[in-house]
Design a protein around this motif. Structure first.
Motif, PDB file in Angstrom:
ATOM      1  N   HIS A  29       0.852  -1.201   0.000  1.00  0.00           N
ATOM      2  CA  HIS A  29       0.000   0.000   0.000  1.00  0.00           C
ATOM      3  C   HIS A  29       0.882   1.243   0.000  1.00  0.00           C
ATOM      4  N   TYR A 126     -12.209   6.586  -4.966  1.00  0.00           N
ATOM      5  CA  TYR A 126     -11.880   6.941  -3.581  1.00  0.00           C
ATOM      6  C   TYR A 126     -13.149   7.369  -2.830  1.00  0.00           C
ATOM      7  N   GLU A 167      -7.234   1.582  -4.096  1.00  0.00           N
ATOM      8  CA  GLU A 167      -7.971   1.414  -2.884  1.00  0.00           C
ATOM      9  C   GLU A 167      -9.383   1.968  -3.046  1.00  0.00           C
ATOM     10  N   HIS A 199     -10.047   1.046   1.567  1.00  0.00           N
ATOM     11  CA  HIS A 199      -9.767   2.160   2.482  1.00  0.00           C
ATOM     12  C   HIS A 199     -11.021   2.287   3.347  1.00  0.00           C
ATOM     13  N   HIS A 228      -5.111   0.371   6.468  1.00  0.00           N
ATOM     14  CA  HIS A 228      -5.152   1.400   7.519  1.00  0.00           C
ATOM     15  C   HIS A 228      -5.699   0.906   8.857  1.00  0.00           C
ATOM     16  N   ASP A 295       2.139   3.415   3.190  1.00  0.00           N
ATOM     17  CA  ASP A 295       1.140   4.342   2.643  1.00  0.00           C
ATOM     18  C   ASP A 295       1.724   5.749   2.465  1.00  0.00           C
TER      19      ASP A 295
END
Ligand SMILES: [Zn+2]
Length: 346
Positions: A29, A126, A167, A199, A228, A295
């Motif tokens: 990621h 997104y 993502e 995400h 995350h 990330d």
């Protein structure tokens, strides 16, 4: 369209197919070329802030406040950064920039060729606050066909194809538009055999809600990566409950050692705390469901601007893992075997 399964058993990078055993140590990621400027900051306009020794700490701490920091748009810098990754021991990474965050297929191909690093590119959309009105109106089927085309034909009229879905952005509470995008991602997974990277919204319940949705829609939780986790789930029991669903748990803020999180009142863990949580997951039998990454999506995290760069996990985290008792085989599973399984089309 069912061109599928010609892809099966291989990994698709921006420079073409590779055999899975050529992937090597992989960051699952990252962002190499992107623009994740928060819409509110972008709407204010103005000049990019020049990063200097005097302001670099402030910009790193409040990483979303300064125009330009969320733009990775210099290919020459990207090449240098990826060469440093290779020197530290990495061979491959996934750039999960999507339509809204300015995915750049031609740039990624040039950078991958020059730095001699495998780059796998994502597809999809997104979170809703970033979406254009036209995209927010599209049906799940239209969105799915676009992702399938990105994987089988190429992105933005090029022959450069995506190798993973994501993502895929979700807010909390999860919006209807974002759910439509996730439904499309599941359809694209069924048609192509690619993994999905999510995400999730910033709430401990969000990952559970998303895995349930994907499973109900006929998607494969074992080929679903929940990104995350560092800023989403904080208790051991909570993260074990998520891993029990079969999805892949990704700690992808390695290198962020600040407890301050600009988006929400939460306490971010540091690298040692991340590894302690991962140790618990391994001890409870979830080794095959763990990924780690940085990330990177801001300039201040690049070596060129005083940051840790893409090599941090290889230079600093692997030695820390060894000190904490991770075996070579466990480290290999997290950095090589799990990425390889997830990026290989089924
Ligand atoms: Zn993300």
């Amino acid at each position: 369209m069912n061109l599928s399964r010609k892809t099966s058993g291989k990994i698709q990078t921006v420079t073409g197919w590779i055999e899975p055993d050529l992937l090597g140590p992989t960051l699952m990621h990252e962002h190499v070329l992107c623009d994740i400027t928060p819409p509110e900051l972008a709407s204010q306009g103005g000049l990019e802030v020049e990063i200097t020794l005097e302001n670099v700490w402030e910009i790193r701490y409040h990483w979303t406040r300064h125009l330009g920091n969320s733009r990775l748009n210099r290919e020459d810098i990207a090449v240098q950064e990826l060469k440093r990754l290779r020197e530290a021991g990495g061979q491959s990474l996934v750039d999960l920039s999507c339509v809204e965050t300015k995915r750049n297929p031609l740039g990624l191909r040039r950078v991958a060729e020059e730095a001699r690093v495998n780059i796998v590119m994502g597809c999809g959309h997104y979170t809703e606050e970033f979406l254009s009105p036209e995209i927010a109106k599209k049906s799940a089927d239209m969105l799915a066909q676009e992702m399938i085309s990105d994987i089988f034909k190429g992105v933005d009229g090029t022959d450069i194809r995506s190798g993973i879905i994501g993502e895929i952005g979700c807010s909390y509470p999860w919006t209807e538009t974002e759910k439509r995008g996730m439904h499309a991602a599941v359809t694209a997974q069924q048609e192509t055999g690619a993994a999905i990277s999510v995400h999730p919204g910033r709430n401990p319940e969000a990952p559970h809600e998303i895995v349930q949705f994907i499973t109900d829609a006929g998607g494969d939780p074992t080929r679903t990566i929940m990104s995350h986790i560092d800023r989403t789930i904080f208790g051991c029991d909570e993260v074990l409950r998520l891993a029990d669903t079969g999805c892949v748990v990704e700690y992808d803020f390695f290198g962020i050692e600040s407890s301050y999180y600009p988006f929400q009142e939460i306490d971010l863990p540091n690298d040692a705390m991340r590894l302690n949580m991962i140790r618990t997951l391994v001890d409870e039998g979830h080794l095959s469901r763990i990924l780690i990454s940085h990330d990177i999506c801001t300039r201040t995290r690049l070596v060129d601007y005083g940051g840790h760069g893409y090599g941090h996990i290889f230079a600093n985290i692997i030695p820390m893992m060894k000190r904490k008792g991770f075996t070579d085989q466990e480290i290999d599973t997290i950095l090589v075997q799990n990425p390889c399984r997830l990026l290989t089309f089924v």
